[in-house]
Design an enzyme around this catalytic site. Structure first.
Site, PDB file in Angstrom:
ATOM      1  CE  LYS A   1      -4.225  -1.520   1.976  1.00 15.58           C
ATOM      2  NZ  LYS A   1      -5.425  -1.462   3.261  1.00 15.58           N
TER       3      LYS A   1
ATOM      4  CE  LYS B   1      -5.236  -9.509  -2.694  1.00 15.92           C
ATOM      5  NZ  LYS B   1      -4.933  -8.936  -1.370  1.00 15.92           N
TER       6      LYS B   1
ATOM      7  CE  LYS C   1     -13.493  -4.794  -0.600  1.00 19.00           C
ATOM      8  NZ  LYS C   1     -13.267  -4.477   0.923  1.00 19.00           N
TER       9      LYS C   1
END
Ligand code: AMP
Ligand code: TRP
Length: 354
Positions: free
Chosen positions: A112, A214, A217
């Site tokens: 992140k 993966k 979102k």
């Protein structure tokens, strides 16, 4: 320690099939086994850039997904994190237990924060200690999550173990906690060493466009994921366009090795059908995607369309959702308050139990 399940989902939009199969569907299944506490972790959702008007919508959407999937908010607890102040209080204490080095190693933080770690919020860095607080404010013993949360749960155990170890004498003195085996010594501990519940055929659902990534979102491609608000047509279209390969499906699970897209679609089928990859291959081995995909679409629509319909209905009645969250928050607080009072007394804060 009383067995108790806790888990959380961030209200960050685009709730997808990975969230459903890897987490929510398993939340539903655990209701028969233990008391369950399911949380919409809105305080985690503000660690990255966000829009307030989207945040409240997303909080209601995750709640609607919980209810539509079959979580019973009366028999168990469904609430949003920010309504129970004990999460923030315990997170602060855990910030003072966790070490910089532990948090710096977290792969989710590295992903992140990326190359611009200096510009990341302090919240992104401290994220796992808030997550440990979510779990341990209820002294939860079991946490169902997808594979990607494994490292955060190890950190939760490390925090619990360090707290138990550092304050063991004080915990005994106050007559709290219980004796626990820690390595080769017995320690008077207050927090359980929480067990992760990770596994099943869909612990890591991959992108429909790239079987090595993966399902997430934040993937820019809508075709990479089925979202829980997709209707039957969208579900069918996305699976039709899903990347596959030119070979027939193998007869055994070993044959899926090196075929990430095939592995992913077979895993999704297995999770939706409540079975495993071997059973799916026993049925479809030797057939190509031309035969397998229509079967997958039929199954996915059968299982997901009713959830989707119920979610939409619930989303049309935000007052009802808000009432569920208010009631759940009140019942969550009733568990967390006395635990925080104990923890503050253990730490030595004056007035903690008065
Ligand atoms: P998040 O959206 O990050 O709050 O994730 C909510 C839950 O969904 C967590 O338990 C995750 O581990 C799980 N999850 C997220 N993405 C996937 C995926 N692609 N496959 C399986 N589980 C997932
Ligand atoms: N970090 C989790 C995720 O990204 C969400 C989460 C926050 C959580 N607190 C939790 C999961 C407590 C389980 C238990 O998916």
């Amino acid at each position: 320690m009383t067995p108790r399940v806790f888990s959380g989902i961030q209200p960050t939009g685009n709730l997808h099939l990975g969230n459903y199969l890897g987490a929510i569907k398993r939340f539903v299944e655990l209701q028969g086994e233990m008391e369950c506490v399911y949380c919409v972790v809105d305080m985690h959702a503000i660690t990255m850039p966000f829009e307030p008007a989207e945040l409240d919508r997303n909080i209601r959407e995750v709640t609607a997904a919980f209810l539509a999937a079959g979580i019973d908010p009366k028999a168990h607890i469904v609430f949003n994190q920010s309504q129970v102040k004990e999460h923030a209080e315990l997170a602060w204490i855990f910030n003072c237990i966790a070490r910089m080095g532990w948090l710096r190693r977290m792969t989710q933080f590295k992903e992140k924060a990326g190359k611009r770690a200096e510009e990341a919020s302090v919240g992104v860095f401290a994220y796992p200690s808030l997550m440990a607080a979510d779990i341990l404010a209820y002294r939860a013993t079991h946490v169902p999550v997808g594979e990607d949360q494994k490292q955060h749960l190890e950190l939760t155990r490390d925090i619990a173990a360090k707290f138990n170890h550092d304050f063991s004498a004080r915990i005994s003195e106050l007559g709290l906690g219980e004796d626990m085996e820690m390595g080769d010594e017995t320690v008077r501990g207050y927090f359980p060493l929480t067990e992760p519940i990770i596994g099943g055929p869909a612990a890591r659902v991959m992108s429909l466009r790239d079987g090595t990534k993966k399902m997430s979102k934040s993937d820019p491609s809508d075709l990479s994921r089925i979202v829980m608000t997709d209707d039957s047509d969208a579900i069918a279209k996305k699976f039709k366009k899903a990347k596959s390969d030119a070979e027939v499906l193998p007869e055994t699970v070993e044959g899926l090795e090196g075929r990430p897209e095939a592995d992913n679609l077979v895993g999704i089928y297995a999770a939706l059908a409540d079975t495993d990859r071997a059973a799916v291959l026993a049925e479809f081995g030797g057939q190509g995607f031309g035969a397998f995909k229509p079967a997958l679409i039929e199954l996915a629509v059968e299982k997901l369309a009713p959830i989707n319909r119920e979610m939409r209905k619930l989303m049309d009645d935000p007052a009802h959702i808000d009432a569920v969250l208010a009631d759940g928050s009140q019942r969550a607080r009733a568990i967390a308050e006395p635990i925080l009072a104990d923890v503050k007394a253990i730490v030595g804060f004056v007035g903690a139990r008065g």
